[in-house]
Design a protein around this motif. Structure first.
Motif, short mmCIF file in Angstrom:
data_model
loop_
_atom_site.label_atom_id
_atom_site.label_comp_id
_atom_site.label_asym_id
_atom_site.label_seq_id
_atom_site.Cartn_x
_atom_site.Cartn_y
_atom_site.Cartn_z
N ARG A 16 -11.08 1.96 10.11
CA ARG A 16 -11.23 0.51 10.15
C ARG A 16 -10.87 -0.17 8.83
NH1 ARG A 16 -13.94 -1.04 14.72
NH2 ARG A 16 -15.01 0.61 15.88
N TRP A 17 -10.39 0.61 7.88
CA TRP A 17 -10.03 0.02 6.60
C TRP A 17 -8.83 -0.92 6.76
CZ3 TRP A 17 -10.41 4.85 2.89
CH2 TRP A 17 -11.77 5.14 2.69
N PRO A 18 -8.88 -2.10 6.17
CA PRO A 18 -7.75 -3.03 6.26
C PRO A 18 -6.57 -2.56 5.42
CG PRO A 18 -9.43 -3.90 4.81
CD PRO A 18 -10.01 -2.65 5.40
N ALA A 19 -5.42 -3.13 5.69
CA ALA A 19 -4.20 -2.73 4.98
C ALA A 19 -4.33 -2.94 3.48
CB ALA A 19 -3.01 -3.51 5.53
N TRP A 20 -4.98 -4.05 3.08
CA TRP A 20 -5.07 -4.32 1.64
C TRP A 20 -5.87 -3.26 0.91
CZ3 TRP A 20 -9.62 -4.97 -1.00
CH2 TRP A 20 -10.76 -5.29 -0.28
N GLY A 61 -2.51 1.72 -5.44
CA GLY A 61 -2.42 1.21 -6.80
C GLY A 61 -3.30 1.99 -7.76
N LEU A 62 -4.52 2.25 -7.34
CA LEU A 62 -5.43 3.03 -8.19
C LEU A 62 -4.93 4.46 -8.34
CD1 LEU A 62 -8.87 1.74 -6.81
CD2 LEU A 62 -7.70 1.05 -8.92
N GLY A 63 -4.37 5.00 -7.25
CA GLY A 63 -3.83 6.36 -7.33
C GLY A 63 -2.66 6.46 -8.29
N MET A 64 -1.77 5.45 -8.28
CA MET A 64 -0.64 5.45 -9.20
C MET A 64 -1.13 5.31 -10.64
SD MET A 64 2.34 5.86 -7.84
CE MET A 64 3.35 5.25 -9.17
N ILE A 79 3.17 0.31 -12.34
CA ILE A 79 3.27 0.21 -10.88
C ILE A 79 1.88 0.14 -10.27
CG2 ILE A 79 3.98 1.42 -8.78
CD1 ILE A 79 6.32 2.58 -10.38
N GLY A 80 0.96 0.94 -10.78
CA GLY A 80 -0.41 0.90 -10.30
C GLY A 80 -1.03 -0.47 -10.48
N ALA A 81 -0.80 -1.09 -11.64
CA ALA A 81 -1.34 -2.43 -11.89
C ALA A 81 -0.73 -3.45 -10.93
CB ALA A 81 -1.07 -2.84 -13.34
N LEU A 82 0.58 -3.33 -10.68
CA LEU A 82 1.25 -4.25 -9.78
C LEU A 82 0.72 -4.11 -8.35
CD1 LEU A 82 4.84 -3.76 -11.22
CD2 LEU A 82 3.60 -5.94 -11.18
N TYR A 83 0.58 -2.88 -7.89
CA TYR A 83 0.09 -2.65 -6.53
C TYR A 83 -1.37 -3.10 -6.38
CZ TYR A 83 4.27 0.12 -5.41
OH TYR A 83 5.56 0.54 -5.18
N THR A 84 -2.16 -2.85 -7.42
CA THR A 84 -3.56 -3.29 -7.37
C THR A 84 -3.65 -4.81 -7.27
OG1 THR A 84 -4.28 -1.35 -8.64
CG2 THR A 84 -5.75 -3.26 -8.61
N GLY A 85 -2.86 -5.50 -8.09
CA GLY A 85 -2.86 -6.95 -8.03
C GLY A 85 -2.36 -7.48 -6.70
N LEU A 86 -1.27 -6.89 -6.19
CA LEU A 86 -0.73 -7.33 -4.90
C LEU A 86 -1.75 -7.11 -3.78
CD1 LEU A 86 2.90 -5.95 -5.21
CD2 LEU A 86 2.28 -8.36 -4.95
N ALA A 87 -2.48 -6.00 -3.85
CA ALA A 87 -3.46 -5.69 -2.80
C ALA A 87 -4.62 -6.67 -2.82
CB ALA A 87 -3.96 -4.26 -2.96
N VAL A 88 -5.23 -6.84 -3.99
CA VAL A 88 -6.44 -7.65 -4.09
C VAL A 88 -6.12 -9.14 -4.10
CG1 VAL A 88 -8.46 -8.15 -5.52
CG2 VAL A 88 -7.65 -5.81 -5.30
N GLY A 89 -5.14 -9.54 -4.88
CA GLY A 89 -4.84 -10.96 -5.01
C GLY A 89 -3.91 -11.50 -3.94
N GLY A 90 -3.06 -10.62 -3.39
CA GLY A 90 -2.06 -11.08 -2.44
C GLY A 90 -2.34 -10.73 -0.99
N ILE A 91 -2.28 -9.44 -0.67
CA ILE A 91 -2.44 -9.01 0.72
C ILE A 91 -3.82 -9.37 1.25
CG2 ILE A 91 -2.35 -7.02 2.28
CD1 ILE A 91 -0.45 -5.68 0.28
N ARG A 92 -4.85 -9.17 0.45
CA ARG A 92 -6.23 -9.49 0.87
C ARG A 92 -6.39 -10.96 1.20
NH1 ARG A 92 -11.37 -10.88 -1.71
NH2 ARG A 92 -10.18 -11.36 -3.60
N ARG A 93 -5.65 -11.81 0.52
CA ARG A 93 -5.76 -13.25 0.73
C ARG A 93 -4.77 -13.79 1.74
NH1 ARG A 93 -8.90 -16.13 -2.75
NH2 ARG A 93 -9.92 -14.91 -4.38
N GLY A 94 -4.05 -12.88 2.41
CA GLY A 94 -3.20 -13.32 3.51
C GLY A 94 -1.84 -13.85 3.13
N MET A 135 -1.07 6.72 2.54
CA MET A 135 -1.81 5.51 2.19
C MET A 135 -0.88 4.31 2.10
SD MET A 135 -4.37 6.90 -0.77
CE MET A 135 -5.30 8.43 -0.59
N PHE A 136 0.29 4.54 1.53
CA PHE A 136 1.29 3.48 1.43
C PHE A 136 1.68 2.97 2.82
CE2 PHE A 136 5.84 2.38 1.53
CZ PHE A 136 5.83 1.26 0.71
N VAL A 137 1.91 3.90 3.74
CA VAL A 137 2.27 3.51 5.10
C VAL A 137 1.14 2.71 5.75
CG1 VAL A 137 2.81 4.39 7.41
CG2 VAL A 137 3.85 5.45 5.40
N ALA A 138 -0.10 3.14 5.53
CA ALA A 138 -1.24 2.40 6.07
C ALA A 138 -1.33 1.01 5.46
CB ALA A 138 -2.54 3.18 5.82
N GLY A 139 -0.89 0.88 4.23
CA GLY A 139 -0.96 -0.42 3.55
C GLY A 139 0.11 -1.40 3.98
#
Length: 512
Positions: free
Chosen positions: A207-211, A218-221, A277-292, A334-338
């Motif tokens: 049930r985890w969301p894509a973000w 991002g954290l893994g990278m 890359i990890g910082a970019l993906y983390t920002g995109l996930a939390v600030g971008g994808i999470r906010r729609g 994980m990337f595919v799930a995201g």
């Protein structure tokens, strides 16, 4: 042209072509590109414009429109407006006022339109002549039509809150504000909901969301990059490196006393890029994808689509690094799930409009960051090609004080081993560059502080280790490091110019 080239280059273009001619040239260029389906899609996608929400759909004089936002132009601009405005986000074009002498011009403009074209005229004969060719006719006393001459995004968005109201901008609005005005109004008028919190994720991975998956990547990278740096600063070579080369660290130093430092400089630079890359993906996930933000998923997708396939560089270098491969195999699912398609419920909150000079400075900063991203991509491509072919650039061999042939004579596997590190760094740099370029192009909004901090963190992680390691090993050739210095200068200047705009205070609800 987007706002980030329109405003920074506006004065220069006006000084060369003249103010009126430069404006008509820009409109004509957009019209020529937008007149072709592929060109219209390129403008819309390249500028980061997306489909408006259903709530903004409606009609004008009974004609359905996808968004109740458009432009009112004189007949002399009708043909260009019909082609240029739809990719920018306009839902309708009004031509007004139209006289008998303008009828043929309007007919030609309406011939290949892709959005509704309506006309305002006081001449019944003109209306009768144009009725078969246009979608409808407006009047001066229609209470549902709001013509705006002020480029205020807030005022236009407020007008759209009234159901049935259609906002039509005068040409001067776009001249003053820039081609991105339609998209800015659409976003400001879009109803939004609060963004989800970490506590809303739950413990069931199904049930985890894509973000959340994107955040884990991002954290893994970031962790992988820090791990690579720790290995480089510690043992340098792992067991599989020694087995592949048949050499120890002492043997490498004996073969060439600069070789170990050279390997460290390549790997530290690669590690810094991975953390970036990890910082970019983390920002995109939390600030971008999470906010729609729909474009945030696309940035993440395109960056990963370039980065993950570079694992197969081993087909050219001949060296398979087990740890690199294992990391990619863990992160890829994980990337595919995201990136899985999910409904993009708008959950952003935009800051109120600020001073226009603040936005203009931020647009200059945006242009500098986009140029930096483009330059990094070219640099990554060049490094990849070099790593997969000649491996060394002339300054490398000067630093090593040897030749590739000499190194091959010492150990035939030594050059392919170095090639793997170098080509891999080039691939990672391209992946980071795409994220930087597109985040800068699509994410520049007042109050989106996460964009500033994401880019600042990525720049620090990418540039700082590169400068430090080159200094520590005394590989300080200016030509070799010039791209790094230029990147630092452009990024620092761009972020400083944009900081007041990006980090402006955004009113947030208690549960956001």
């Amino acid at each position: 042209m987007p706002d980030w080239t329109y405003h920074p280059m506006r004065q220069a273009a006006a000084s060369v072509l003249g103010r009126r001619r430069s404006q008509r040239t820009a409109l004509g260029l957009l019209a020529r590109i937008g007149s072709r389906p592929a060109g219209a899609r390129l403008i819309a996608r390249g500028f980061g414009h997306r489909h408006p929400p259903q709530q903004l759909a409606g009609d004008i004089v009974g004609v359905p429109v996808t968004v109740r936002l458009g432009i009112s132009v004189p007949p002399s601009l009708a043909r260009e407006a019909v082609h240029a405005m739809p990719p920018l986000g306009a839902g309708v074009v009004e031509v007004a006022p139209v006289s008998a002498a303008d009828a043929e011009t309007v007919r030609k403009a309406a011939a290949d339109r892709t959005i509704p074209l309506v006309v305002r005229t006081c001449d019944p004969e003109v209306e009768a002549a144009l009725k078969p060719h246009v979608d409808g006719f407006t009047s001066d006393d229609d209470p549902h039509l709001v013509h705006v001459s002020d480029p205020s995004v807030t005022a236009a968005a407020a007008a759209l809150e009234e159901p049935g109201t259609v906002v039509l901008a005068r040409p001067g609005v776009l001249v003053e504000s820039g081609p991105g005005w339609f998209a800015r109004v659409t976003e400001a008028a879009t109803p939004t909901a609060p963004a989800p919190h970490l506590r809303d994720v739950g413990l069931d991975p199904r049930r985890w969301p894509a973000w959340w998956w994107a955040l884990l990547v991002g954290l893994g990278m970031t962790g992988a990059g820090l791990g690579a740096a720790a290995i480089t600063l510690g043992p340098v070579l792992l067991w599989y490196d020694r087995d592949y080369l048949g050499m120890t660290l002492h043997d490498l130093h004996a073969a060439n006393h600069h070789l170990v430092h050279f390997l460290q400089h390549d790997r530290i630079t690669m590690a810094g890029t991975m953390v970036a890359i990890g910082a970019l993906y983390t920002g995109l996930a939390v600030g971008g994808i999470r906010r729609g933000w729909p474009w945030a998923r696309e940035v993440y997708l395109l960056s990963g689509a370039i980065g993950f396939p570079t694992l197969f560089y081993f087909l050219a270098t001949g060296f398979v690094e087990p740890l690199h491969t294992a990391t990619a195999l863990v992160l890829f699912p994980m990337f595919v799930a995201g990136i899985r398609p999910t409904p993009h419920t708008p959950r952003w909150r935009l800051a109120p409009e600020g001073p226009e000079p603040e936005r203009r400075r931020a647009l200059t900063g945006q242009l500098l960051l986009i140029v930096t991203g483009a330059g990094l991509f070219v640099g990554g491509a060049v490094i990849s090609v070099v790593g997969l072919t000649g491996v060394f650039v002339p300054t490398d061999l000067t630093f090593l004080g040897t030749s590739a042939q000499t190194l091959e004579a010492v150990n035939p596997r030594l050059v392919p081993f170095i090639a793997h590190d170098r080509a891999g760094f080039g691939g990672a740099l391209m992946s980071a560059a795409v994220a930087i370029l597109l985040l800068s192009a699509w994410g520049w909004r007042r109050g989106e502080a996460w964009v500033f901090w994401t880019l600042a963190a990525a720049a620090t992680a990418g540039f700082l280790p590169a400068v430090v390691v080159h200094g520590l090993i005394h590989y300080t050739n200016f030509i070799h490091l010039a791209p790094v210095y230029i990147g630092i200068a452009l990024t620092s200047t761009g972020l400083l110019l944009a900081r007041p705009y990006l980090c402006a205070k955004t009113p947030a609800p208690p549960n956001d």
